[in-house]
Design an enzyme around this catalytic site. Structure first.
Site, PDB file in Angstrom:
ATOM      1  NE  ARG A   9      70.315  26.634 -21.881  1.00  0.00           N
ATOM      2  CZ  ARG A   9      70.494  27.686 -22.640  1.00  0.00           C
ATOM      3  NH1 ARG A   9      70.369  27.593 -23.953  1.00  0.00           N
ATOM      4  NH2 ARG A   9      70.780  28.850 -22.117  1.00  0.00           N
ATOM      5  CE1 TYR A  53      75.132  22.139 -17.452  1.00  0.00           C
ATOM      6  CE2 TYR A  53      73.811  22.581 -19.389  1.00  0.00           C
ATOM      7  CZ  TYR A  53      74.236  22.939 -18.135  1.00  0.00           C
ATOM      8  OH  TYR A  53      73.750  24.081 -17.557  1.00  0.00           O
ATOM      9  CE  LYS A 104      65.514  27.014 -19.194  1.00  0.00           C
ATOM     10  NZ  LYS A 104      66.740  27.291 -18.623  1.00  0.00           N
ATOM     11  CG  HIS A 157      63.894  31.381 -19.618  1.00  0.00           C
ATOM     12  ND1 HIS A 157      65.065  31.850 -20.169  1.00  0.00           N
ATOM     13  CD2 HIS A 157      64.276  30.566 -18.599  1.00  0.00           C
ATOM     14  CE1 HIS A 157      66.101  31.340 -19.523  1.00  0.00           C
ATOM     15  NE2 HIS A 157      65.642  30.569 -18.562  1.00  0.00           N
ATOM     16  CB  SER A 189      70.717  31.319 -19.602  1.00  0.00           C
ATOM     17  OG  SER A 189      69.652  30.652 -20.240  1.00  0.00           O
ATOM     18  CB  CYS A 246      70.383  37.551 -16.992  1.00  0.00           C
ATOM     19  SG  CYS A 246      71.508  37.540 -18.392  1.00  0.00           S
ATOM     20  CG  ASP A 299      64.953  28.332 -15.466  1.00  0.00           C
ATOM     21  OD1 ASP A 299      65.666  29.329 -15.680  1.00  0.00           O
ATOM     22  OD2 ASP A 299      64.926  27.353 -16.231  1.00  0.00           O
ATOM     23  NE  ARG A 347      73.426  26.314 -14.849  1.00  0.00           N
ATOM     24  CZ  ARG A 347      72.542  27.258 -15.119  1.00  0.00           C
ATOM     25  NH1 ARG A 347      71.425  27.356 -14.437  1.00  0.00           N
ATOM     26  NH2 ARG A 347      72.771  28.139 -16.075  1.00  0.00           N
TER      27      ARG A 347
HETATM   28  P1  GTP Z   1      69.667  30.357 -15.382  1.00  0.00           P
HETATM   29  O1  GTP Z   1      69.562  29.320 -14.315  1.00  0.00           O
HETATM   30  O2  GTP Z   1      70.786  30.110 -16.336  1.00  0.00           O
HETATM   31  O3  GTP Z   1      68.385  30.572 -16.113  1.00  0.00           O
HETATM   32  O4  GTP Z   1      70.154  31.728 -14.657  1.00  0.00           O
HETATM   33  P2  GTP Z   1      69.403  32.817 -13.747  1.00  0.00           P
HETATM   34  O5  GTP Z   1      68.710  33.789 -14.617  1.00  0.00           O
HETATM   35  O6  GTP Z   1      68.615  32.140 -12.696  1.00  0.00           O
HETATM   36  O7  GTP Z   1      70.636  33.613 -13.086  1.00  0.00           O
HETATM   37  P3  GTP Z   1      71.176  33.631 -11.580  1.00  0.00           P
HETATM   38  O8  GTP Z   1      70.196  34.207 -10.614  1.00  0.00           O
HETATM   39  O9  GTP Z   1      71.721  32.297 -11.267  1.00  0.00           O
HETATM   40  O10 GTP Z   1      72.366  34.682 -11.710  1.00  0.00           O
HETATM   41  C1  GTP Z   1      73.422  34.513 -12.612  1.00  0.00           C
HETATM   42  C2  GTP Z   1      74.562  35.437 -12.304  1.00  0.00           C
HETATM   43  O11 GTP Z   1      74.121  36.791 -12.249  1.00  0.00           O
HETATM   44  C3  GTP Z   1      75.232  35.158 -10.965  1.00  0.00           C
HETATM   45  O12 GTP Z   1      76.624  35.215 -11.155  1.00  0.00           O
HETATM   46  C4  GTP Z   1      74.777  36.269 -10.080  1.00  0.00           C
HETATM   47  O13 GTP Z   1      75.729  36.576  -9.099  1.00  0.00           O
HETATM   48  C5  GTP Z   1      74.553  37.424 -11.052  1.00  0.00           C
HETATM   49  N1  GTP Z   1      73.478  38.339 -10.575  1.00  0.00           N
HETATM   50  C6  GTP Z   1      72.218  37.971 -10.226  1.00  0.00           C
HETATM   51  N2  GTP Z   1      71.489  39.043  -9.799  1.00  0.00           N
HETATM   52  C7  GTP Z   1      72.318  40.110  -9.909  1.00  0.00           C
HETATM   53  C8  GTP Z   1      72.163  41.515  -9.635  1.00  0.00           C
HETATM   54  O14 GTP Z   1      71.097  41.999  -9.212  1.00  0.00           O
HETATM   55  N3  GTP Z   1      73.238  42.305  -9.903  1.00  0.00           N
HETATM   56  C9  GTP Z   1      74.420  41.806 -10.367  1.00  0.00           C
HETATM   57  N4  GTP Z   1      75.417  42.657 -10.587  1.00  0.00           N
HETATM   58  N5  GTP Z   1      74.606  40.486 -10.622  1.00  0.00           N
HETATM   59  C10 GTP Z   1      73.588  39.656 -10.399  1.00  0.00           C
HETATM   60  C1  SPV Z   2      69.453  28.117 -18.550  1.00  0.00           C
HETATM   61  O1  SPV Z   2      70.474  28.012 -19.251  1.00  0.00           O
HETATM   62  O2  SPV Z   2      68.585  29.010 -18.737  1.00  0.00           O
HETATM   63  C2  SPV Z   2      69.261  27.194 -17.409  1.00  0.00           C
HETATM   64  C3  SPV Z   2      70.170  26.072 -17.274  1.00  0.00           C
HETATM   65  O3  SPV Z   2      68.320  27.358 -16.642  1.00  0.00           O
HETATM   66  S1  SPV Z   2      69.825  24.782 -18.371  1.00  0.00           S
HETATM   67  O4  SPV Z   2      68.949  23.824 -17.692  1.00  0.00           O
HETATM   68  O5  SPV Z   2      71.078  24.160 -18.718  1.00  0.00           O
HETATM   69  O6  SPV Z   2      69.131  25.289 -19.528  1.00  0.00           O
HETATM   70 MN    MN Z   3      67.107  29.252 -17.208  1.00  0.00          MN
END
Ligand code: GTP
Ligand code: SPV
Ligand code: MN
Length: 593
Positions: free
Chosen positions: A71, A199, A208, A228, A250, A252, A279, A373
């Protein structure tokens, strides 16, 4: 052939056709045969690569331009009539000037190309939570992703009927010129225009742009909330089901938490976690006075790197069929995909995310982009909740905020009450990630994980949160918490194992909701007594002392945090809700005591 006689739809499309001048128009009816033909076409033109049908049936790989992998927040505009309505945390442009700029870019940009008309529903078709959108795009990749991420097709138009209550979305890929890339929301017009990107979050307009930026504005006007947030269900050994919404910025950990696998001892006791969403949540008060949430999406657009059979088997299994991979590494030996953190055997005969030959045994470059992704259908997910399609949503017991903070924020704490919880959300801060273009690892304020996604003035948004709480019986209102899975020691190692072990913290949260466990009052809220977080099975990884250290609230460090909060709040001037200001004064007083 048009799939509707709705005049507002047809006249809007006519206008846009006049502007962008496509050579033909195709309405997406949602049929498998039509989608199959589009997949075949995308393979023929090279837009997508068909992966190994035995190992990854129905799966495809797509690479975006290297300048177009995340983004773009500084090119994302909220175009309200006045700048104040967008507020100090959004980029703003006056709607008239913005339409002109965008139309100049979009004009004739579909020449020689096809316009795809995608009617889609955010939320189960026909649910009272749900909303209709129509996206025009010149990208098959967008069509195929939208067909996974949302409910697409003619039934959506049937439900819409003659209504003009639908979100207009125009996407023009143009030349993918980063200098002319704009992602613009016009909340008052129910309109989104996105140019010069291909993207994910910039172009899958249901996600979003609509489900957060436009929908947050709609929710403000209509008395509900677009957040979110993931939605998960913890099923206790006694069969009780508790639903939790959690907002993390994002990349996290939302997808990971939403699909978590309980630690062995918890599994043995009979704990189960199921996923409603990973999400986005749309939340509104139900007839019984509780808050209910739906996931408006129909698939997962998840971060690939770090996803593996240990960290998130449910996500990995979800990607094994009918999935589109974007910007991952292509393993030529067996025509499959790979990314950093999938396993310890990077392919040696591969193509990296930029499209160059790549040897994982030698290369010092990454094979997959950090924000690569997968787009996977929700129905693939082994732990999908049976309530996923429930048009009434699920009742929420707890709301959890969280961020990525190496220091300061404790593993978990509970707010004192709703307004204090809104304050906790408003002061969220997190280290930036690869999900947005720009520097990674910089701490910034990201209230409710909505900084890039709130479609109106953040101060009005906070007031809306306060108003929602005022309309709830405190006994029925969700309790509000904050978590931080990302505390690190001075060598940079994570102090908490995270992932499945986060259930240990969720369990404390749910016990607090049920009034089953005591807590320690601190300046920022209630924290667990270290003995109340169960460490059975991970005593070797986390000592009781380490746990105690990440549960400690250090008033001196928190005092250092206050000027940053003051500075952030100052941006909102008089618009800062008095209730939020009062919470900050209470915090200052608590820290001084
Ligand atoms: P968006 O799709 O961007 O909104 O991301 P998200 O919030 O769904 O994050 P996602 O679960 O994909 O995790 C993103 C990154 O954080 C990955 O590299 C994971 O491995 C890492 N991660 C997720 N949960 C944990 C955790 O409990 N501990 C640690 N150390 N890393 C984590
Ligand atoms: C985020 O960035 O929080 C996502 C991926 O879930 S995107 O759809 O690119 O915003
Ligand atoms: Mn997201």
């Amino acid at each position: 052939m048009a799939l509707t006689t709705n005049k507002s739809v047809l006249s809007w499309i006519d206008e846009k056709v006049d502007l962008v001048k496509p050579s033909q128009i195709i309405w997406i009816d949602g049929s498998e045969s039509q989608l199959d033909a589009l997949r075949a076409e995308a393979v023929e033109t090279g837009e997508m690569i068909k992966l190994n049908e035995e190992l990854l049936p129905g799966c495809y790989l797509h690479r975006t331009k290297p300048n177009d992998v995340a983004r773009v927040e500084d090119r994302t505009l909220i175009c309200t009539p006045t700048e104040e309505e967008a507020g100090p945390t959004n980029h703003w442009m006056e709607p008239g000037a913005c339409y002109k700029m965008l139309y100049d870019i979009a004009r004739d940009s579909y020449k020689g190309r096809t316009m795809y008309v995608i009617p889609y529903s955010m939320g189960p078709v026909g649910s009272k939570f749900s909303k209709v959108g129509i996206e025009l795009t010149d990208s098959i990749y967008v069509v195929l992703n939208m067909a996974i991420m949302t409910r697409v097709g003619k039934t959506v138009l049937d439900v819409l009927g003659d209504s003009d209550d639908w979100v207009r979305g125009l996407h023009c890929k143009c030349d993918v010129d980063a200098e002319k890339r704009w992602i613009c929301q016009f909340p008052q017009d129910n309109t989104i225009i996105s140019v010069n990107s291909a993207y994910g979050g910039n172009v899958l307009l249901g996600k979003k742009c609509f489900a957060l930026r436009i929908a947050s504005y709609q929710g403000w006007k209509e008395g509900w909330q677009a957040e979110h947030m993931l939605i998960l269900c913890v099923e206790k050994p006694n069969g009780e089901k508790k639903y939790v919404c959690a907002a993390f910025p994002s990349a996290c950990g939302k997808t990971n938490l939403a699909m978590l696998i309980p630690p062995e001892e918890y599994k043995k006791k009979g704990y189960k976690v199921t996923t409603v969403g990973d999400d986005i949540s749309w939340i509104r008060k139900g007839a019984d006075g509780r808050l209910y949430a739906i996931n408006p999406e129909n698939g997962f657009f998840g971060v690939a790197p770090g996803t593996n059979m240990k960290s998130n088997p449910n996500a990995l299994i979800s990607t094994q069929k009918g999935t589109i991979f974007t910007n991952v590494c292509h393993n030529l030996d067996n025509n499959t995909v790979w990314w950093e953190g999938l396993d310890k055997n990077p392919p040696t005969n591969a193509i990296d995310w930029k499209g160059n030959p790549w040897n994982g045994a030698e290369s010092t470059e990454k094979g997959a982009h950090p924000n690569s992704r997968f787009t996977a259908p929700a129905k693939n997910c082994p732990c999908l909740s049976p309530e996923f399609e429930n048009p009434e949503g699920v009742p929420i017991s707890a709301i959890v905020f969280g961020g990525r903070r190496a220091k300061l924020a404790p593993l978990v704490y509970q707010s004192r009450d709703w307004n204090n919880g809104v304050f906790v959300g408003s002061i969220m801060a997190s280290e930036t990630t690869a999900a947005a273009a720009g520097a990674v690892g910089v701490v910034r304020r990201d209230p409710m994980a909505m900084l890039p996604f709130c479609g109106y003035n953040m101060a009005d948004y906070w007031q809306h949160w306060i108003d929602i709480g005022a309309g709830l019986d405190p006994e029925k209102a969700p309790k509000i918490f904050n978590v931080n899975w990302f505390r690190k020691d001075d060598e940079g190692n994570f102090l908490w194992p995270g992932f499945g072990d986060n259930l240990r913290v969720l369990n404390w949260i749910l016990d607090r909701c049920d009034g089953k466990v005591d807590a320690k009052e601190t300046a920022i809220g209630y924290v667990p007594y270290a003995d109340d977080i169960d460490l059975t099975g991970i005593e070797d990884e986390v000592s009781r002392e380490t746990l105690a250290s990440i549960l400690t609230v250090e008033n001196d460090l928190w005092k250092n945090e206050v000027p940053g909060i003051e500075e952030f709040y100052a941006k909102f001037g008089d618009k800062l809700p008095a209730a939020i200001r009062a919470e900050l004064e209470t915090l200052k007083k608590n820290l001084a005591d």
